[in-house]
Write a protein that holds these residues in place. Structure first.
Motif, PDB file in Angstrom:
ATOM      1  N   PHE A  55       0.837  -1.202   0.000  1.00 18.30           N
ATOM      2  CA  PHE A  55       0.000   0.000   0.000  1.00 18.30           C
ATOM      3  C   PHE A  55       0.871   1.251   0.000  1.00 18.30           C
ATOM      4  CE2 PHE A  55      -4.427  -1.351   1.803  1.00 18.30           C
ATOM      5  CZ  PHE A  55      -4.509  -2.340   0.843  1.00 18.30           C
ATOM      6  N   ALA A  56       1.924   1.230   0.816  1.00 20.15           N
ATOM      7  CA  ALA A  56       2.820   2.387   0.919  1.00 20.15           C
ATOM      8  C   ALA A  56       3.557   2.622  -0.398  1.00 20.15           C
ATOM      9  CB  ALA A  56       3.812   2.183   2.051  1.00 20.15           C
ATOM     10  N   GLU A  57       3.974   1.541  -1.055  1.00 18.37           N
ATOM     11  CA  GLU A  57       4.727   1.674  -2.305  1.00 18.37           C
ATOM     12  C   GLU A  57       3.867   2.298  -3.412  1.00 18.37           C
ATOM     13  OE1 GLU A  57       6.360  -2.150  -3.200  1.00 18.37           O
ATOM     14  OE2 GLU A  57       7.962  -1.963  -1.722  1.00 18.37           O
ATOM     15  N   LEU A  58       2.613   1.850  -3.525  1.00 22.73           N
ATOM     16  CA  LEU A  58       1.751   2.441  -4.555  1.00 22.73           C
ATOM     17  C   LEU A  58       1.413   3.889  -4.208  1.00 22.73           C
ATOM     18  CD1 LEU A  58       0.213   2.282  -7.178  1.00 22.73           C
ATOM     19  CD2 LEU A  58      -1.714   1.261  -5.950  1.00 22.73           C
ATOM     20  N   SER A  59       1.167   4.177  -2.937  1.00 24.99           N
ATOM     21  CA  SER A  59       0.891   5.559  -2.516  1.00 24.99           C
ATOM     22  C   SER A  59       2.041   6.479  -2.899  1.00 24.99           C
ATOM     23  CB  SER A  59       0.687   5.646  -0.998  1.00 24.99           C
ATOM     24  OG  SER A  59      -0.445   4.945  -0.602  1.00 24.99           O
ATOM     25  N   GLU A  60       3.252   6.036  -2.602  1.00 26.27           N
ATOM     26  CA  GLU A  60       4.436   6.842  -2.912  1.00 26.27           C
ATOM     27  C   GLU A  60       4.536   7.098  -4.413  1.00 26.27           C
ATOM     28  OE1 GLU A  60       9.125   6.843  -1.695  1.00 26.27           O
ATOM     29  OE2 GLU A  60       8.227   4.929  -2.233  1.00 26.27           O
ATOM     30  N   LEU A  61       4.274   6.054  -5.201  1.00 26.95           N
ATOM     31  CA  LEU A  61       4.359   6.181  -6.659  1.00 26.95           C
ATOM     32  C   LEU A  61       3.314   7.151  -7.190  1.00 26.95           C
ATOM     33  CD1 LEU A  61       5.997   5.016  -9.015  1.00 26.95           C
ATOM     34  CD2 LEU A  61       4.256   3.244  -9.246  1.00 26.95           C
ATOM     35  N   LEU A  62       2.087   7.044  -6.687  1.00 27.23           N
ATOM     36  CA  LEU A  62       1.001   7.905  -7.160  1.00 27.23           C
ATOM     37  C   LEU A  62       1.241   9.375  -6.830  1.00 27.23           C
ATOM     38  CD1 LEU A  62      -2.098   5.718  -6.218  1.00 27.23           C
ATOM     39  CD2 LEU A  62      -1.241   6.189  -8.507  1.00 27.23           C
TER      40      LEU A  62
END
Length: 214
Positions: A55-62
């Motif tokens: 979840f954190a990785e996709l949030s950071e990417l977005l």
């Protein structure tokens, strides 16, 4: 996962974009369930920690500026696939009611959003991390499960609208594929890798048990 291998499969038009039926998908995912501490026997808790990481990785990417990230869209397909599989982990490990999730998805059809979908999804993922942490710690379980149902419904709705907004994306010169098909292909790649990992773990334990018997 090796990024070159993932990219090669992602843009291979012969690699399937139809995701395995739920029962086949869940068979692969459940075979990966592990506790954080084996003695506690809380099967799947380690997977929930990994959910928080994804979840954190996709949030950071977005929330990252696009020009600064090489291969942004390839990473986006991969991280989105990870998160969609993570939603299945949460539903199964936490024992959430899928009909209640479907109701939550329907309720968001009338919601208004103040941001673009990238930001809204990142905010929902942040909330999801908090709730998964509360579940792992056993904090107010019943209310936490209700909130998880709500946030998962919100995410499924947001992803659906997000895929519609992106529509088709260029993959080769003069060729396009839908954003959703590329994400589905990424899911299949991830499931294939997990199935291989599961088989390797089974083989390892079979060898260990045989050695003990000998």
């Amino acid at each position: 996962m090796d990024h070159k291998e993932f990219t090669h499969k992602l843009f291979d038009k012969n690699y399937p974009t139809e995701v395995d039926p739920d029962d086949k998908m869940m068979e692969i995912l459940r075979a990966s369930y592990r506790p954080i501490i084996p003695e506690l026997n809380k099967t799947g808790t380690l997977n929930l920690l990994l959910v928080m990481e994804e979840f954190a990785e996709l949030s950071e990417l977005l929330l990252s500026p696009l020009p600064l990230i090489e291969g942004y869209f390839t990473h986006l397909f991969e991280e989105t696939a990870d998160v969609l599989l993570c939603l299945q982990y949460i539903i199964d490990i936490c024992g959430l009611n899928e009909s209640e999730i479907n109701k939550a998805i329907e309720s968001y059809k009338f919601a208004k959003y103040e941001h673009n979908f990238d930001t809204d999804i990142a905010l929902s993922l942040s909330k999801g991390q908090i709730l998964v942490s509360k579940y792992i710690r056993g904090k107010d379980i019943e209310n936490t499960k209700k909130e998880l149902i709500n946030i998962i419904g919100r995410l499924y709705y947001q992803f659906g609208k997000w895929f519609e907004d992106y529509g088709s994306v260029p993959v080769f010169e003069g060729e396009t594929e839908t954003f959703e098909d590329l994400v589905n292909r990424a899911i299949n790649i991830k499931l294939e890798r997990q199935a291989n990992r599961n088989n390797q773990k089974t083989f390892y334990w079979e060898v260990t048990k045989n050695e003990e018997k000998a």
